[in-house]
Design an enzyme around this catalytic site. Sequence first.
Site, PDB file in Angstrom:
ATOM      1  CG  HIS A   1      -2.052  -0.981   1.074  1.00 55.61           C
ATOM      2  ND1 HIS A   1      -1.941  -2.280   1.498  1.00 55.61           N
ATOM      3  CD2 HIS A   1      -3.289  -0.861   0.541  1.00 55.61           C
ATOM      4  CE1 HIS A   1      -3.075  -2.919   1.239  1.00 55.61           C
ATOM      5  NE2 HIS A   1      -3.901  -2.083   0.657  1.00 55.61           N
TER       6      HIS A   1
ATOM      7  CE  LYS B   1     -13.017   5.326   0.590  1.00 61.34           C
ATOM      8  NZ  LYS B   1     -14.073   5.271  -0.431  1.00 61.34           N
TER       9      LYS B   1
END
EC number: 4.1.1.31
Length: 900
Positions: free
Chosen positions: A140, A568
Site C-alpha cells: 500500500h 470511509k
Amino acid sequence: MQLHILNNPKDAALAADAEFLKQSLFNLLHEEASPLVVETVKLLSTSDDSAALIEKVLPQLDEQQTHDLTLACGLFAQILNIAEDVHHERRRQIHEEAGRGGAEGSLTETVRRLKAGKADGKSVQRQLDNTSVTAVLTAHPTEVQRQTVLNFNRRIRALLPQRERCTNADALARLRREIDTILLGLWQTSETRRHKLSVNDEINNGVSIFPMSFFEALPKLYRKMEHDFQTAYPDVRVPDILKIGGWIGGDRDGNPFVSAETLRFAFRRHADAVFRFYRGELDKLYRELPLSIRRVKVNGDVMALSDKSPDEETARAEEPYRRAIAYIMARAMGKARALGLGMGCKFGFLEPYASAQEFLDDLKKLQHSLIDNGSRLLAEGRLADLIRSVSVFGFHMMPLDLRQHAGKHADVVAELFQHAGLEDYNSLNEEQKQAALLRELSHQRPLYSPFITYSDHTRHELAIFNEARKIKDEFGEDAVTQSIISNCEQPSDLLALALLLKETGLLAVENGKPKSRINIVPLFETIEALENACPVMETMFRLDWYGALLESRGNIQEIMLGYSDSNKDGGYVTSSWCLYQAELGLVELFKKYDVRMRLFHGRGGSVGRGGGPSYQAILAQPAGSVAGQIRITEQGEVITAKYADPGNAQRNLETLVAATLEASILPDKKDPDAKLMQDLSDVSFKYYRELITHPDFIDYFLQTSPIQEIATLNLGSRPASRKTLARIQDLRAIPWVFSWMQNRLMLPAWYGFGSAVETLCEGNPDTLAALREHAQSNPFFQAMLSNMEQVMAKTDITLAENYAGLSESPDKAKVIFGMIKEEYRRSRKALLDLLQTEELLRDNRSLARSLALRIPYLNALNGLQVAMLKRLRKEPDNPHALLMVHLTINGVAQGLRNTG
C-alpha cells in the site's frame, strides 16, 4: 503543546541527542543555505506560531531559499524522529538492565500474567501449539520517503548511540564529522521520487527489510520466547508461532501491473535473499565448528554426512562437523542453482534438497550430535538460530497472498461459462449462481480449453493462479497459501474463486470431494458487507461441499476484515462498532458449525484506517475472536517505523505475540453495552453521512487538501483512485486519509463522535456515567478513545482553516468548514469529558513529548504547503510550486509519523 514536558530527567539523553543532531544540521545550513534561511529556522524552534512566521517570511524568499527552508524543516522532523527512536531503545534497555521485569506488551510480562493466572504448563503448551501470528507486509503506497533517504536515516540511527559513549572531545568530534557527512549527503539527495515505482521496485523494497532486520530479529525473538516460557514452564517448547507474510507481487486488486511475471519475480527475489543468508550463516558455522574427532565424539548421522562431503582438504580429515557443513552447504546451494539463482558455493554443488524439511533435518543432525556429546553451548548458538530460521523462512522466505476483487473473479467465470456453452453467468440470480458453480465444482471436467482465445483479463487471471501452482511446487507448499476475495458480498464470490482454483490445478475433486492447496479468504470491507458477513458464511458452512473443502485445509476458515473502506463509509465510531459486531457474530457462528476461525485484520497505519497501537488493538477484540490465530497487515511507513531496525522489529513482533497470547489464554473481558454502542454508532453515522453527502463536500475536499498532488507523488505502482473523482466512494481509502492528515484535520478518525455523545447525554446523566465507566474499564471503548485522543492531539483547527482558504467557493467552504469546526469542538469536549481530564495526552507523555519536539517544524511545513498550493492553483504548470508541495507532503508525513 507544553514544552515543559521535555524537562523530565529521564529525557535528558533525548534532549542531548536532539541538540547534537540539530547542531549538526545548523552546521550544514550555515554552509549550504542563505543567512535568511538559517535565521528563519532558528526562529521556528522557539516560535509559538510557526505557520504565521512562515507567512511573514515567505515573500522575502526566492525559489532556492524556499526550497532550502522546506527541506530544512523536513530534515529537522527526520532527525528528531531518529533521536526519539534511539531514546525508546535506550529506555527499554535501561528498564531491562534494572531487572524491573517486563514492560506491558512484553512476553516477559505476558508469561508472568499467565503464571499469576494459574495457567499450567499443559494449557500453555496446548495454546502455543495452536497459535499462529503473522505480520503481513503490503505494498500500500504510504511510504513517502525514498529507500535512499531511509538508508541515510538508518546510518545516523546506528551512529547516534555512540554520543553517550564518547569519552573525550576528539571522539565526539569524529562522531560529529561522520554525522555531518551523512547529513550533507542527505541534503544533496532528492527527497522525492521522480518516477513512479514499479511492482518490481516494491518487491525489492519489501525484500530489503529481511537482510536489514528480520533475519536477525526473528531468531533473537524466538530465543527470547524460549527463555521467557521455559523460565516459568521448563517443559514448554515454542513452535513456529510467528511468521512474516506479504502481498507484494500477488495483490492485484486495483493494480493492473501485478501479473504472473511479478509473482515469479517476487519469489526469485525472496529466494535470492534467503539463500544468501543461509550461505553466510553456514560459512560462519563452518568457521566456528572445527571440532576434532580426536577431542569429541560424533554421532553416526553426522559421520554419514561427513563421508559424503565435497570438502576434500587434508586438514579437514579429522573435522567431521566442518565436512558435514560443507555437504549441507553444497546441497543447499544446489537448490539455489536449481531455482535459477546466480550464486556460487566454494564447495561446489551437490544434489539439491527437495524441500526445506530435508535441509532442516540435516542441520538437526548436527545439533543432536553436539548435544549428545557434551557441546550443548555450541548447539544452542548460531546453529539453533539457523535451524529456527530455516523452519520459519523455508526456501520461499515469506509466503505471498493472492488478492483480487470479487467482480474480477466473476468476469473470468462468466467468460469460461460462455465459451463452454453454459448459461449466461452474469444474468443468474445469487441462488442460481451458487447452483451452477457447485455443479461445475462437483466433477473433474475443466471448463478451460487451450484451443479457445480468451480475453486478456481472463488469460491474465488464470496465468497468476497457474504460476502460483508452479511456485508452490518449486519453492514449497507454504509459498502461496491464501487467495483473498476483496469486496466479498455473497456466497457465490467464494465459490467463483474455488472454480478458478479448480481450473488451474490448485483445487482437485476426488470422489466428489474437494481438496484445496490454497485457503479461500473472503474480505468484508464496507459497512454493508460487514453486516452481511455472518449470513454469507452461514450459507457456506451449510454446504456439504464447502465443509469437505475446509476439512482439506485443517478445518480453519480465515476471514479478512477491512478497516479502511468501512471507515470511509461510516466514520470511525460506526466502523469500529460494525467490526466489533461482525466479530462477535462470527465467533458464535463458527462455534455453531465447529469451525476454527482465524481473523485477518486489514489495518492501515493511521487511526482512520484501523491503525493505532497493536497491543491495545488485539486486547480490545471480542472474547473468542483471537483464539491464538491472527494476521495483521503492515504497510508503507509502518513497515519502516516498526521493522527496518532489528531492535524495533523484535520489540514490535514481540508485542504482537504477547497480545495474541494474552487475548487467547486470559480472555476474561466483558463486551461493551451493545445498546449504548449502537446508539453512539447510529448518531455518529448520521452526522458523518450528513457531512460527506453534502452537495458541496466533495468540491471542498478536493480544493482544500493536497489530494490531487498526492496522486502525483509516485508513492506506489497502483492508481490513487478507481475512477475519475466525482464521489467519495470512488476514492481509495489511503489518499482519502492521507489528505486529511496533511491538512491537519484527521477528520476520518473523529467526525461524528462529539455530536453522538452530546445527543445521547443531553438531559441524561446516566448515559454520561455509563460512557465514562466504559472509558475506564472496557478494552474496546478504551482503545477507541485512546486512538481518537492521539489523532485529536495532532489536529490543528487553526491550520486547517488556512487550508479552507484554498476553496474556489469561499461561501460554500465557510459552511462546510463551519460544520467541521463545530464538530471538532464537540468531539474534543466529549473526549475530555469521558476521559475526565482537562488536556489531551495527559497519560501519554511519550507522544506529548514527541509532538512538542516536532510541532514548530511541522506547523511551518503546513504553512509552506498552503502557500505553495495557492501558487500552484494559480499556476498549474509551475514546476517549482509542485516540487515544494511534494516536499511539504513528505515533511508533514514525517512530522506526524503517519500517512495513510
